[in-house]
Write a protein that holds these residues in place. Structure first.
Motif, PDB file in Angstrom:
ATOM      1  N   TRP A  14       5.879  -0.895   9.312  1.00  0.00           N
ATOM      2  CA  TRP A  14       4.910   0.377   8.810  1.00  0.00           C
ATOM      3  C   TRP A  14       5.543   1.741   7.733  1.00  0.00           C
ATOM      4  CZ3 TRP A  14       1.733   1.139  13.439  1.00  0.00           C
ATOM      5  CH2 TRP A  14       0.826   0.432  14.337  1.00  0.00           C
ATOM      6  N   ASP A 155      -3.243   1.908  17.120  1.00  0.00           N
ATOM      7  CA  ASP A 155      -2.498   1.443  16.602  1.00  0.00           C
ATOM      8  C   ASP A 155      -0.973   1.717  17.409  1.00  0.00           C
ATOM      9  OD1 ASP A 155      -2.225   3.901  16.431  1.00  0.00           O
ATOM     10  OD2 ASP A 155      -1.841   4.788  14.060  1.00  0.00           O
ATOM     11  N   ALA A 159       2.325  -1.154  17.848  1.00  0.00           N
ATOM     12  CA  ALA A 159       3.398  -0.984  17.512  1.00  0.00           C
ATOM     13  C   ALA A 159       4.294  -1.041  19.069  1.00  0.00           C
ATOM     14  CB  ALA A 159       3.947   0.451  17.131  1.00  0.00           C
TER      15      ALA A 159
ATOM     16  N   TYR B 103       1.196  -2.447   8.771  1.00  0.00           N
ATOM     17  CA  TYR B 103       1.542  -2.105  10.142  1.00  0.00           C
ATOM     18  C   TYR B 103       2.456  -2.684  10.633  1.00  0.00           C
ATOM     19  CZ  TYR B 103      -2.299   1.127   9.224  1.00  0.00           C
ATOM     20  OH  TYR B 103      -3.097   2.120   9.337  1.00  0.00           O
ATOM     21  N   HIS B 117       6.850  -7.423  10.997  1.00  0.00           N
ATOM     22  CA  HIS B 117       7.979  -6.339  11.448  1.00  0.00           C
ATOM     23  C   HIS B 117       9.718  -7.113  11.920  1.00  0.00           C
ATOM     24  CE1 HIS B 117       7.378  -7.186  15.647  1.00  0.00           C
ATOM     25  NE2 HIS B 117       5.927  -7.783  15.415  1.00  0.00           N
TER      26      HIS B 117
END
Lengths: 189, 126
Positions: A14, A155, A159, B103, B117
């Motif tokens: 991010w 958002d 996460a 993101y 990620h």
């Protein structure tokens, strides 16, 4: 040290931390406005006040707020809305700026509270003209508020869900990570 | 951004057009149901992390192309208007905006084998 800590709060992959106060406070303010509108409307539905503010649609608000759909449950729909907004506000405030990893449960409850409330209010907007041929100004305002909260809340939810995905693939207990048990959080990469 | 705002305007138009042009009940109800849905998904898609929601408009836009025939609209204006609106929503919902932020692979990462990620975490370790 302080700098490392703030970098540590940005989820991997991010560019920003979705749990900062500048991200969350606007949503909490919207939720409080929603609490106020819904409380006012439920005071009318519970007969504590006799009239309701309606600048555009004549008797529209009265028709909608006294309709069968709004009284289908034991407590009026506006009161449920007020409770919903209050849950949004409380779950929006709880926790620090690293809550997406330290308290995934609160972020996920927050996201679940914001999402469905928005969709229920859209359903109620559809009912107004289709079932009762009337519009209610403050009900529409409340619906717009609940829809506007969904995008900015999601958002942080993303996460936390990605964090839970990493927890699941590491040695840690997914369940304990969800509830924010520190020793388990340390095992997540 | 402009494409999503146009979709919001179109959704609002669907809501007000029935009373403005005096549509028959089927066409009216259809506008009053589909309008708020398109407004909702378009507003949610204004934010980067949820811009994918604009695609949720597709089934409702396709329905607007078919509804005049399935529901048997009596009003020609309603028929032309809904079909035109359906086509426009399909077009405007197709514009993908380039995100300013990353993101971690987005929502798709949640069911990917090697999401961005996790690659990022592994990269940091090496």
């Amino acid at each position: 040290m302080a700098k490392n800590e703030s970098i540590d709060q940005i989820p991997p992959g991010w560019d920003y931390n979705p749990a900062t106060w500048s991200q969350r406070i606007p949503i909490v303010i919207l939720a409080f406005v929603g609490v106020i509108i819904a409380t006012y409307l439920s005071l009318y539905q519970l007969d504590y006040i006799d009239t309701v503010w309606e600048p555009f649609f004549g008797d529209g608000s009265k028709t909608i707020l006294n309709s069968k759909v709004s009284n289908v449950l034991p407590i009026p729909d506006a009161a449920l809305g007020a409770i919903g907004y209050l849950v949004d506000a409380v779950t929006g405030v709880i926790g620090g700026t690293h809550r997406w990893k330290k308290m995934p449960w609160i972020v996920i409850v927050f996201g679940l509270a914001v999402g469905p409330l928005g969709f229920v209010s859209v359903l109620l907007v559809v009912f107004q003209p289709v079932l009762f041929s009337a519009w209610c100004t403050l009900c529409l305002g409340s619906a717009i508020i609940s829809i506007a909260m969904i995008g900015p809340a999601m958002d942080e939810m993303l996460a936390s869900l990605q964090y839970m995905q990493r927890a699941k693939r590491s040695e840690a207990s997914t369940w304990k990570v969800f509830w924010g048990v520190q020793s388990e959080i340390e095992k997540v990469k | 951004m402009w494409a999503k705002i146009l979709n919001i305007v179109i959704g609002l138009y669907l809501i007000v057009a029935p009373s403005f042009f005096g549509y028959s009940p089927q066409a009216s109800d259809n506008g009053h149901i589909i309008g708020p849905i398109i407004v909702t998904f378009s507003i949610i898609s204004l934010w980067e992390a949820t811009q994918g929601t604009r695609k949720w408009n597709y089934p409702f836009a396709v329905w607007l192309l078919l509804a005049p025939w399935i529901l048997g609209y009596e009003n020609n204006l309603a028929m032309v208007s809904d079909m035109l609106v359906g086509a426009l929503v399909i077009v405007f919902s197709s514009f993908e905006q380039e995100n300013k932020n990353r993101y971690g692979g987005g929502w798709a990462s949640l069911w990917q084998k090697h999401p961005q990620h996790i690659q990022e975490v592994n990269k940091d370790e090496v």
